[in-house]
Design a protein around this motif. Structure first.
Motif, PDB file in Angstrom:
ATOM      1  N   VAL A   1       0.829  -1.209   0.000  1.00  0.00           N
ATOM      2  CA  VAL A   1       0.000   0.000   0.000  1.00  0.00           C
ATOM      3  C   VAL A   1       0.861   1.257   0.000  1.00  0.00           C
ATOM      4  CG1 VAL A   1      -1.872   1.240   1.158  1.00  0.00           C
ATOM      5  CG2 VAL A   1      -1.806  -1.272   1.228  1.00  0.00           C
ATOM      6  N   SER A   2       1.567   1.482   1.084  1.00  0.00           N
ATOM      7  CA  SER A   2       2.416   2.670   1.199  1.00  0.00           C
ATOM      8  C   SER A   2       3.423   2.445   2.319  1.00  0.00           C
ATOM      9  CB  SER A   2       1.563   3.912   1.504  1.00  0.00           C
ATOM     10  OG  SER A   2       0.962   3.800   2.788  1.00  0.00           O
ATOM     11  N   GLU A   3       4.371   3.346   2.417  1.00  0.00           N
ATOM     12  CA  GLU A   3       5.376   3.238   3.479  1.00  0.00           C
ATOM     13  C   GLU A   3       4.727   3.355   4.849  1.00  0.00           C
ATOM     14  OE1 GLU A   3       9.491   5.472   4.990  1.00  0.00           O
ATOM     15  OE2 GLU A   3       8.637   5.926   3.018  1.00  0.00           O
ATOM     16  N   LEU A   4       3.733   4.238   4.965  1.00  0.00           N
ATOM     17  CA  LEU A   4       3.042   4.413   6.245  1.00  0.00           C
ATOM     18  C   LEU A   4       2.293   3.141   6.627  1.00  0.00           C
ATOM     19  CD1 LEU A   4       2.201   6.255   8.561  1.00  0.00           C
ATOM     20  CD2 LEU A   4       0.313   7.089   7.142  1.00  0.00           C
ATOM     21  N   SER A   5       1.602   2.546   5.669  1.00  0.00           N
ATOM     22  CA  SER A   5       0.869   1.309   5.942  1.00  0.00           C
ATOM     23  C   SER A   5       1.826   0.194   6.366  1.00  0.00           C
ATOM     24  CB  SER A   5       0.082   0.875   4.706  1.00  0.00           C
ATOM     25  OG  SER A   5      -0.977   1.760   4.444  1.00  0.00           O
ATOM     26  N   SER A   6       2.960   0.135   5.716  1.00  0.00           N
ATOM     27  CA  SER A   6       3.950  -0.898   6.058  1.00  0.00           C
ATOM     28  C   SER A   6       4.464  -0.717   7.480  1.00  0.00           C
ATOM     29  CB  SER A   6       5.119  -0.860   5.068  1.00  0.00           C
ATOM     30  OG  SER A   6       4.691  -1.228   3.768  1.00  0.00           O
ATOM     31  N   SER A   7       4.684   0.536   7.877  1.00  0.00           N
ATOM     32  CA  SER A   7       5.170   0.786   9.241  1.00  0.00           C
ATOM     33  C   SER A   7       4.129   0.371  10.273  1.00  0.00           C
ATOM     34  CB  SER A   7       5.535   2.261   9.410  1.00  0.00           C
ATOM     35  OG  SER A   7       4.384   3.091   9.315  1.00  0.00           O
ATOM     36  N   PHE A   8       2.851   0.652   9.987  1.00  0.00           N
ATOM     37  CA  PHE A   8       1.785   0.229  10.897  1.00  0.00           C
ATOM     38  C   PHE A   8       1.691  -1.295  10.934  1.00  0.00           C
ATOM     39  CE2 PHE A   8      -0.511   4.481  10.187  1.00  0.00           C
ATOM     40  CZ  PHE A   8      -0.110   4.975  11.427  1.00  0.00           C
ATOM     41  N   ALA A   9       1.803  -1.930   9.778  1.00  0.00           N
ATOM     42  CA  ALA A   9       1.691  -3.387   9.698  1.00  0.00           C
ATOM     43  C   ALA A   9       2.801  -4.062  10.497  1.00  0.00           C
ATOM     44  CB  ALA A   9       1.734  -3.831   8.237  1.00  0.00           C
ATOM     45  N   VAL A  10       4.030  -3.586  10.363  1.00  0.00           N
ATOM     46  CA  VAL A  10       5.159  -4.151  11.114  1.00  0.00           C
ATOM     47  C   VAL A  10       4.930  -3.980  12.609  1.00  0.00           C
ATOM     48  CG1 VAL A  10       7.620  -3.892  11.630  1.00  0.00           C
ATOM     49  CG2 VAL A  10       6.835  -3.849   9.260  1.00  0.00           C
ATOM     50  N   SER A  11       4.443  -2.804  12.992  1.00  0.00           N
ATOM     51  CA  SER A  11       4.196  -2.527  14.406  1.00  0.00           C
ATOM     52  C   SER A  11       3.134  -3.465  14.978  1.00  0.00           C
ATOM     53  CB  SER A  11       3.758  -1.064  14.574  1.00  0.00           C
ATOM     54  OG  SER A  11       3.515  -0.765  15.936  1.00  0.00           O
ATOM     55  N   ILE A  12       2.077  -3.735  14.194  1.00  0.00           N
ATOM     56  CA  ILE A  12       1.008  -4.625  14.655  1.00  0.00           C
ATOM     57  C   ILE A  12       1.550  -6.040  14.853  1.00  0.00           C
ATOM     58  CG2 ILE A  12      -1.178  -5.712  14.001  1.00  0.00           C
ATOM     59  CD1 ILE A  12      -1.824  -3.078  12.479  1.00  0.00           C
ATOM     60  N   VAL A  13       2.287  -6.549  13.854  1.00  0.00           N
ATOM     61  CA  VAL A  13       2.856  -7.898  13.961  1.00  0.00           C
ATOM     62  C   VAL A  13       3.820  -7.969  15.137  1.00  0.00           C
ATOM     63  CG1 VAL A  13       4.239  -9.655  12.779  1.00  0.00           C
ATOM     64  CG2 VAL A  13       2.577  -8.305  11.489  1.00  0.00           C
ATOM     65  N   TRP A  14       4.609  -6.930  15.321  1.00  0.00           N
ATOM     66  CA  TRP A  14       5.575  -6.870  16.424  1.00  0.00           C
ATOM     67  C   TRP A  14       4.885  -6.940  17.781  1.00  0.00           C
ATOM     68  CZ3 TRP A  14       6.582  -2.840  20.052  1.00  0.00           C
ATOM     69  CH2 TRP A  14       7.771  -2.980  20.768  1.00  0.00           C
ATOM     70  N   LYS A  15       3.710  -6.296  17.885  1.00  0.00           N
ATOM     71  CA  LYS A  15       2.976  -6.295  19.155  1.00  0.00           C
ATOM     72  C   LYS A  15       2.262  -7.620  19.414  1.00  0.00           C
ATOM     73  CE  LYS A  15       2.261  -1.296  19.096  1.00  0.00           C
ATOM     74  NZ  LYS A  15       1.303  -0.181  18.858  1.00  0.00           N
TER      75      LYS A  15
ATOM     76  N   GLN B   1       9.947 -13.268   4.527  1.00  0.00           N
ATOM     77  CA  GLN B   1      10.461 -12.741   3.267  1.00  0.00           C
ATOM     78  C   GLN B   1      10.125 -11.259   3.106  1.00  0.00           C
ATOM     79  OE1 GLN B   1       8.688 -15.437   3.739  1.00  0.00           O
ATOM     80  NE2 GLN B   1       9.438 -17.181   2.542  1.00  0.00           N
ATOM     81  N   LYS B   2       8.935 -10.893   3.536  1.00  0.00           N
ATOM     82  CA  LYS B   2       8.523  -9.487   3.388  1.00  0.00           C
ATOM     83  C   LYS B   2       9.348  -8.568   4.283  1.00  0.00           C
ATOM     84  CE  LYS B   2       3.929  -9.474   1.460  1.00  0.00           C
ATOM     85  NZ  LYS B   2       2.641  -8.753   1.472  1.00  0.00           N
ATOM     86  N   LEU B   3       9.663  -9.035   5.485  1.00  0.00           N
ATOM     87  CA  LEU B   3      10.485  -8.209   6.384  1.00  0.00           C
ATOM     88  C   LEU B   3      11.898  -8.034   5.825  1.00  0.00           C
ATOM     89  CD1 LEU B   3       9.375  -9.598   9.871  1.00  0.00           C
ATOM     90  CD2 LEU B   3       8.802  -7.374   8.870  1.00  0.00           C
TER      91      LEU B   3
ATOM     92  N   THR C   1      10.622   1.442  12.506  1.00  0.00           N
ATOM     93  CA  THR C   1      10.150   0.261  11.782  1.00  0.00           C
ATOM     94  C   THR C   1      11.296  -0.712  11.547  1.00  0.00           C
ATOM     95  OG1 THR C   1       8.476   1.620  10.666  1.00  0.00           O
ATOM     96  CG2 THR C   1       8.983  -0.508   9.682  1.00  0.00           C
ATOM     97  N   LYS C   2      12.465  -0.182  11.248  1.00  0.00           N
ATOM     98  CA  LYS C   2      13.641  -1.027  11.010  1.00  0.00           C
ATOM     99  C   LYS C   2      13.998  -1.823  12.268  1.00  0.00           C
ATOM    100  CE  LYS C   2      18.476  -0.707   9.536  1.00  0.00           C
ATOM    101  NZ  LYS C   2      19.559   0.217   9.111  1.00  0.00           N
ATOM    102  N   GLU C   3      13.935  -1.186  13.421  1.00  0.00           N
ATOM    103  CA  GLU C   3      14.255  -1.867  14.682  1.00  0.00           C
ATOM    104  C   GLU C   3      13.261  -2.988  14.959  1.00  0.00           C
ATOM    105  OE1 GLU C   3      14.380   1.045  17.734  1.00  0.00           O
ATOM    106  OE2 GLU C   3      16.142   2.091  16.937  1.00  0.00           O
ATOM    107  N   LYS C   4      11.966  -2.714  14.736  1.00  0.00           N
ATOM    108  CA  LYS C   4      10.940  -3.727  14.991  1.00  0.00           C
ATOM    109  C   LYS C   4      11.053  -4.882  14.002  1.00  0.00           C
ATOM    110  CE  LYS C   4       7.678  -0.416  16.960  1.00  0.00           C
ATOM    111  NZ  LYS C   4       6.437   0.363  16.765  1.00  0.00           N
TER     112      LYS C   4
END
Length: 439
Positions: free
Chosen positions: A356-370, A390-392, A404-407
């Motif tokens: 979708v977008s860089e913002l969506s990706s950052s939210f998605a990573v954060s959700i999976v991380w939590k 693979q996506k990460l 996002t990189k840290e998560k």
């Protein structure tokens, strides 16, 4: 005989350029007379006006020139002592006659422009509206509000003039006045409230003073009432205005949480309204002083499953906002548990990663991380099975924000220990077409 200001050529050739018009087998190039063109845009003038320097421009282009802070004549470069413009009726009539003469070539006659509203007219009408409201003259007040509405429909120039002369504050005060009168909104005041609601929508962004007035309890209750109504345009207007309201006003309004959830659960077919409601919810669950209590209430109303249903086929703006809200909800213990218990959470969130977008990706990573930690082996294996590893890796290669990189790095280290327990598949194979929304 060809007029001195008309240049035409008749010839056979392939159709090129928007100035070419077909007559049988011939292609005719009609050149717009030079003095019919605005010196700023070089387009044919629709409403020619003359400055004090004697140079004529199209009204829209010269007004935009002034709005950008310029105080000179674009052609002569001389500093203007007055910004008054005089309609050039003679030139406008010549342009119209020329259009009529060449209508056989597909040239449409420019309409006779309406006289734009003047600042003093707006100010006078606003004063009268306020006076009528204070004296309880609903019918006259409605008539004047519709007058402003009609001015706004005529041109963007009129809209700018209306907003610049304080109409939004006056209308906000009148809206607050009629919404605070006793009894149900379903009375003679309703027509005025409906008209004002629609007008304030295109006057956004509202001034801080207007927001404060609309943030009153009576005004907020009225907007929520419209949000729950059956009229689609009024529901959209209410959602767009509520987005402008201060957080403390939203928190104190009874029923606003339920109304926002219902708007997303049963979208009215207008993406702007859905995105506005998601924006309001995001602000409430991320920035409110009582965000924990508010988030818990949203979770109790089933917002998690509604957000996941929205994500299935949401366009970019709605997707970003839905993921942002879900990310904030996962900060709440109850919200996190609800997200974990839903079988669609990880597949849908991971599917949106890098799509979708860089913002969506950052939210998605954060959700999976939590959602994924060492105690959640099942969640980790499920995440691997839908291709998060693979996506990460790809996300780190293309680049992302530091947080996002840290998560993402932390998730990769955690997931790496479970790769042998899961057969990873490409997330692109996940198909959600079978999912159907309940509305």
């Amino acid at each position: 005989m060809v007029l001195s200001w008309t240049k035409g050529r008749v010839f056979r050739r392939a159709r090129k350029g928007k100035d070419l018009n077909s007559v049988g087998d011939l292609e005719v190039e009609i050149a717009t007379p030079t003095h019919f063109r605005c010196p700023v845009t070089l387009d044919m003038m629709k409403d020619p006006v003359t400055l004090s320097t004697g140079i004529t421009y199209d009204r829209d282009s010269i007004e935009k020139w002034f709005e950008e802070g310029n105080n000179t004549c674009p052609v002569t470069k001389s500093v203007l002592t007055t910004f008054d413009v005089i309609p050039n009726h003679a030139l406008r009539k010549m342009i119209q006659d020329w259009c009529v003469e060449h209508r056989s070539f597909g040239i449409e006659r420019i309409p006779t422009p309406r006289i734009p509203v003047a600042p003093y007219e707006v100010s006078e009408t606003c004063t009268r509206i306020m006076s009528c409201a204070q004296h309880g003259d609903v019918n006259k007040c409605l008539e004047l509000v519709k007058k402003i509405k009609a001015w706004g429909k005529e041109s963007e120039r009129n809209k700018r003039c209306i907003v610049a002369n304080g109409a939004s504050l006056v209308l906000a005060k009148v809206f607050e006045f009629f919404s605070s009168r006793g009894g149900s909104f379903e009375n003679i005041n309703l027509s005025v409230l409906e008209e004002i609601l629609g007008l304030l929508t295109w006057m956004r962004p509202l001034s801080q003073e207007s927001k404060t007035v609309l943030g009153s309890m009576s005004s907020m209750n009225c907007m929520v009432w419209f949000l729950n109504g059956k009229d689609l345009s009024l529901r959209q207007s209410a959602s767009l205005l509520l987005k402008e309201m201060p957080l403390d006003a939203l928190e104190k309004t009874v029923g606003v949480v339920e109304s926002l959830v219902n708007m997303i659960r049963e979208p009215i077919g207008q993406a702007a309204a859905t995105k506005a409601c998601l924006s309001i919810i995001f602000n409430m669950v991320s920035s409110s002083k009582n965000r924990e209590v508010i988030t818990q209430r949203f979770v109790e109303l089933g917002l998690v499953s509604i957000l996941l249903e929205t994500l299935v086929d949401a366009e970019r703006g709605a997707c970003e906002k839905a993921l942002g809200v879900l990310d904030c909800i996962c900060d709440c213990k109850q919200g996190k548990e609800m997200a974990k218990s839903n079988a669609l959470t990880l597949p849908l969130v991971i599917k949106k990663l890098l799509r979708v977008s860089e913002l969506s990706s950052s939210f998605a990573v954060s959700i999976v991380w939590k959602l994924c930690d060492k105690t959640e082996e099942g969640m980790l294996i499920e995440a691997l099975q839908v291709g998060v590893f693979q996506k990460l890796l790809l996300l780190l290669q293309v680049g992302c924000g530091e947080s996002t990189k840290e998560k993402a790095t932390e998730l990769l280290k955690l997931l790496n220990g479970y790769r042998s327990k899961a057969e990873c598949v490409d997330s692109s194979s996940s198909d959600f077409k079978h999912l159907k929304k309940p509305f």
